[in-house]
Design an enzyme around this catalytic site. Structure first.
Site, PDB file in Angstrom:
ATOM      1  N   MET A  80     -10.281  -6.974   6.044  1.00  0.00           N
ATOM      2  CA  MET A  80      -9.548  -5.942   6.779  1.00  0.00           C
ATOM      3  C   MET A  80      -9.133  -6.495   8.139  1.00  0.00           C
ATOM      4  O   MET A  80      -9.958  -7.061   8.856  1.00  0.00           O
ATOM      5  CB  MET A  80     -10.408  -4.704   7.019  1.00  0.00           C
ATOM      6  CG  MET A  80     -10.813  -3.901   5.794  1.00  0.00           C
ATOM      7  SD  MET A  80      -9.506  -2.992   4.939  1.00  0.00           S
ATOM      8  CE  MET A  80      -8.553  -2.263   6.255  1.00  0.00           C
ATOM      9  N   SER A 137       0.844  -1.193   0.000  1.00  0.00           N
ATOM     10  CA  SER A 137       0.000   0.000   0.000  1.00  0.00           C
ATOM     11  C   SER A 137       0.873   1.235   0.000  1.00  0.00           C
ATOM     12  O   SER A 137       1.836   1.329   0.762  1.00  0.00           O
ATOM     13  CB  SER A 137      -0.879   0.007   1.249  1.00  0.00           C
ATOM     14  OG  SER A 137      -1.343   1.319   1.500  1.00  0.00           O
ATOM     15  N   ASP A 197      -5.489  -7.061   4.741  1.00  0.00           N
ATOM     16  CA  ASP A 197      -5.049  -5.669   4.707  1.00  0.00           C
ATOM     17  C   ASP A 197      -5.156  -5.049   6.093  1.00  0.00           C
ATOM     18  O   ASP A 197      -6.238  -4.994   6.664  1.00  0.00           O
ATOM     19  CB  ASP A 197      -5.938  -4.908   3.700  1.00  0.00           C
ATOM     20  CG  ASP A 197      -5.536  -3.447   3.532  1.00  0.00           C
ATOM     21  OD1 ASP A 197      -4.468  -3.053   4.036  1.00  0.00           O
ATOM     22  OD2 ASP A 197      -6.301  -2.713   2.875  1.00  0.00           O
ATOM     23  N   GLY A 198      -4.010  -4.601   6.584  1.00  0.00           N
ATOM     24  CA  GLY A 198      -3.981  -3.884   7.856  1.00  0.00           C
ATOM     25  C   GLY A 198      -3.031  -4.521   8.851  1.00  0.00           C
ATOM     26  O   GLY A 198      -3.273  -5.631   9.325  1.00  0.00           O
ATOM     27  N   GLY A 199      -1.937  -3.845   9.153  1.00  0.00           N
ATOM     28  CA  GLY A 199      -1.003  -4.338  10.153  1.00  0.00           C
ATOM     29  C   GLY A 199      -0.240  -5.582   9.739  1.00  0.00           C
ATOM     30  O   GLY A 199       0.286  -6.304  10.589  1.00  0.00           O
ATOM     31  N   GLY A 256      -8.944   3.229   7.337  1.00  0.00           N
ATOM     32  CA  GLY A 256      -8.801   4.673   7.475  1.00  0.00           C
ATOM     33  C   GLY A 256      -7.362   5.154   7.550  1.00  0.00           C
ATOM     34  O   GLY A 256      -7.040   6.214   7.033  1.00  0.00           O
ATOM     35  N   ASP A 258      -5.077   3.043  -1.813  1.00  0.00           N
ATOM     36  CA  ASP A 258      -6.171   3.258  -0.857  1.00  0.00           C
ATOM     37  C   ASP A 258      -6.900   4.562  -1.166  1.00  0.00           C
ATOM     38  O   ASP A 258      -6.376   5.644  -0.911  1.00  0.00           O
ATOM     39  CB  ASP A 258      -5.616   3.284   0.572  1.00  0.00           C
ATOM     40  CG  ASP A 258      -5.174   1.905   1.034  1.00  0.00           C
ATOM     41  OD1 ASP A 258      -6.025   0.992   1.027  1.00  0.00           O
ATOM     42  OD2 ASP A 258      -3.986   1.735   1.373  1.00  0.00           O
ATOM     43  N   MET A 307     -12.396   2.948  -0.221  1.00  0.00           N
ATOM     44  CA  MET A 307     -13.054   3.177   1.072  1.00  0.00           C
ATOM     45  C   MET A 307     -13.896   4.434   0.897  1.00  0.00           C
ATOM     46  O   MET A 307     -13.594   5.504   1.417  1.00  0.00           O
ATOM     47  CB  MET A 307     -11.996   3.313   2.170  1.00  0.00           C
ATOM     48  CG  MET A 307     -11.396   1.958   2.551  1.00  0.00           C
ATOM     49  SD  MET A 307      -9.780   2.107   3.330  1.00  0.00           S
ATOM     50  CE  MET A 307      -8.766   2.246   1.862  1.00  0.00           C
ATOM     51  N   HIS A 325      -8.364   0.029  -3.651  1.00  0.00           N
ATOM     52  CA  HIS A 325      -9.184  -0.316  -2.486  1.00  0.00           C
ATOM     53  C   HIS A 325     -10.032   0.917  -2.175  1.00  0.00           C
ATOM     54  O   HIS A 325      -9.527   1.902  -1.644  1.00  0.00           O
ATOM     55  CB  HIS A 325      -8.266  -0.693  -1.315  1.00  0.00           C
ATOM     56  CG  HIS A 325      -8.989  -0.974  -0.029  1.00  0.00           C
ATOM     57  ND1 HIS A 325      -8.336  -1.072   1.183  1.00  0.00           N
ATOM     58  CD2 HIS A 325     -10.302  -1.189   0.243  1.00  0.00           C
ATOM     59  CE1 HIS A 325      -9.214  -1.332   2.145  1.00  0.00           C
ATOM     60  NE2 HIS A 325     -10.413  -1.392   1.602  1.00  0.00           N
ATOM     61  N   GLY A 376      -2.940   3.977   7.874  1.00  0.00           N
ATOM     62  CA  GLY A 376      -1.859   3.001   7.898  1.00  0.00           C
ATOM     63  C   GLY A 376      -1.246   2.950   9.287  1.00  0.00           C
ATOM     64  O   GLY A 376      -1.539   3.783  10.150  1.00  0.00           O
ATOM     65  N   GLY A 377      -0.409   1.959   9.512  1.00  0.00           N
ATOM     66  CA  GLY A 377       0.367   1.896  10.745  1.00  0.00           C
ATOM     67  C   GLY A 377      -0.398   1.461  11.985  1.00  0.00           C
ATOM     68  O   GLY A 377       0.089   1.654  13.096  1.00  0.00           O
ATOM     69  N   MET A 413      -9.810   7.058  -0.298  1.00  0.00           N
ATOM     70  CA  MET A 413     -10.653   7.399   0.863  1.00  0.00           C
ATOM     71  C   MET A 413     -11.359   8.721   0.598  1.00  0.00           C
ATOM     72  O   MET A 413     -10.748   9.656   0.082  1.00  0.00           O
ATOM     73  CB  MET A 413      -9.786   7.532   2.110  1.00  0.00           C
ATOM     74  CG  MET A 413      -8.930   6.293   2.396  1.00  0.00           C
ATOM     75  SD  MET A 413      -8.043   6.498   3.941  1.00  0.00           S
ATOM     76  CE  MET A 413      -7.177   4.919   4.020  1.00  0.00           C
ATOM     77  N   HIS A 444      -1.132  -1.412  -4.226  1.00  0.00           N
ATOM     78  CA  HIS A 444      -2.421  -1.253  -3.538  1.00  0.00           C
ATOM     79  C   HIS A 444      -2.663   0.241  -3.291  1.00  0.00           C
ATOM     80  O   HIS A 444      -1.883   0.908  -2.611  1.00  0.00           O
ATOM     81  CB  HIS A 444      -2.365  -2.027  -2.216  1.00  0.00           C
ATOM     82  CG  HIS A 444      -3.627  -2.015  -1.422  1.00  0.00           C
ATOM     83  ND1 HIS A 444      -4.666  -2.891  -1.654  1.00  0.00           N
ATOM     84  CD2 HIS A 444      -4.020  -1.249  -0.366  1.00  0.00           C
ATOM     85  CE1 HIS A 444      -5.637  -2.665  -0.778  1.00  0.00           C
ATOM     86  NE2 HIS A 444      -5.274  -1.665   0.016  1.00  0.00           N
TER      87      HIS A 444
HETATM   88  C1  DX5 Z   1      -6.091   1.054   5.808  1.00  0.00           C
HETATM   89  C2  DX5 Z   1      -5.681   0.695   4.404  1.00  0.00           C
HETATM   90  C3  DX5 Z   1      -4.496  -0.180   4.352  1.00  0.00           C
HETATM   91  C4  DX5 Z   1      -3.277   0.425   5.011  1.00  0.00           C
HETATM   92  C5  DX5 Z   1      -2.285  -0.633   5.293  1.00  0.00           C
HETATM   93  O1  DX5 Z   1      -7.339   1.643   5.785  1.00  0.00           O
HETATM   94  O2  DX5 Z   1      -6.720   0.029   3.726  1.00  0.00           O
HETATM   95  O3  DX5 Z   1      -4.213  -0.554   3.017  1.00  0.00           O
HETATM   96  O4  DX5 Z   1      -2.681   1.414   4.247  1.00  0.00           O
HETATM   97  O5  DX5 Z   1      -1.241  -0.055   5.996  1.00  0.00           O
HETATM   98  P1  DX5 Z   1      -0.486  -0.875   7.132  1.00  0.00           P
HETATM   99  O6  DX5 Z   1       0.140  -2.038   6.462  1.00  0.00           O
HETATM  100  O7  DX5 Z   1       0.490   0.113   7.665  1.00  0.00           O
HETATM  101  O8  DX5 Z   1      -1.525  -1.283   8.134  1.00  0.00           O
HETATM  102 ZN    ZN Z   2      -6.155  -0.919   1.779  1.00  0.00          ZN
END
Ligand code: DX5
Ligand code: ZN
Length: 220
Positions: free
Chosen positions: A136, A9, A174-176, A141, A34, A67, A65, A143-144, A36, A32
């Site tokens: 998810m 991402s 996706d996520g963490g 919303g 994102d 959102m 992706h 990253g990190g 939003m 990827h």
């Molecule tokens: C969060 C995004 C993810 C995010 C992943 O809403 O959909 O794609 O950027 O970032 P990490 O890997 O840092 O959780």
């Molecule tokens: Zn994503």
């Protein structure tokens, strides 16, 4: 289960130098992206014009992706912008079957995302309409954030349902996702792995992609 794919991402990349940032992840299977809208999630990123410019800047296919609240009306703009895969959230889509069919009819892979509290079972009969399901493992919303282990049973369940129906649907997490957590996801049945901060906080993002790939493969 499909072959292992790493889809970094760019949410935690430097947005002022996106072209260069994407050039640092040449070994990625997909980029990827994102999207939003500040309504579906409390954060705002980019729209179709920027995604189209990004698509022109790289040979790696884009995995959008979305959102966004109005996925039913806005998703096709991302197919037209050049994305090879477009993911909408089932919590937002008013007509997910129609939307998935439209995305496919316009030549992209159709994918459906579930937030952590959304179960997979009610959507069992939709699997054949989808090229990928995104589970998810954080609240969307930002990253990190910290990986939510409570999502692992749903990954396992989604894999079971895919096997039961004999579909070729990819299963993305996706996520963490990081070197710490990717094995858990792979063991549960995921085959496509988003990693944002893990890749972009590494000194060598491309090497991190290789390390993540190896970790996931070690569970097979
Ligand atoms: C969060 C995004 C993810 C995010 C992943 O809403 O959909 O794609 O950027 O970032 P990490 O890997 O840092 O959780
Ligand atoms: Zn994503």
């Amino acid at each position: 289960m499909g072959h292992i794919q790493i889809t970094p991402s760019i949410l935690n990349a430097d947005f002022a130098r996106l072209g260069e940032e994407v050039a640092r992840i040449g070994s990625a299977d997909w980029v990827h992206v994102d999207v939003m809208d500040n309504h579906f999630v409390p954060n705002l990123t980019f729209g179709p014009t920027m995604v189209e410019a990004l698509a022109r800047s790289t040979d790696v296919p884009l995995d959008a992706h979305l959102m966004i609240e109005d996925a039913d009306n806005e998703a096709l703009a991302y197919v037209e912008a050049g994305c090879g895969s477009v993911t909408f959230h089932v919590e937002a889509a008013k007509a997910p079957v129609r939307l998935a069919r439209e995305i496919r009819a316009h030549g992209a892979r159709a994918s459906m995302a579930l937030k952590p509290a959304t179960p997979i079972d009610p959507y069992e009969d939709l699997l054949a309409e989808l090229d990928m399901v995104l589970i998810m493992t954080v609240e969307p919303g930002f990253g990190g954030q910290k990986f939510l282990d409570l999502c692992l049973p749903k990954i396992r369940r989604a894999r079971e349902l895919m096997d039961k129906h004999g579909v070729e649907t990819w299963l993305q997490v996706d996520g963490g996702v990081s070197l710490e957590t990717i094995e858990r996801c792979a063991e549960a049945g995921a085959d496509v792995f988003v990693a944002g901060s893990a890749v972009y906080s590494a000194d060598d993002p491309d090497r991190m992609i290789g390390d993540l790939r190896a970790k996931a493969a070690s569970t097979r």
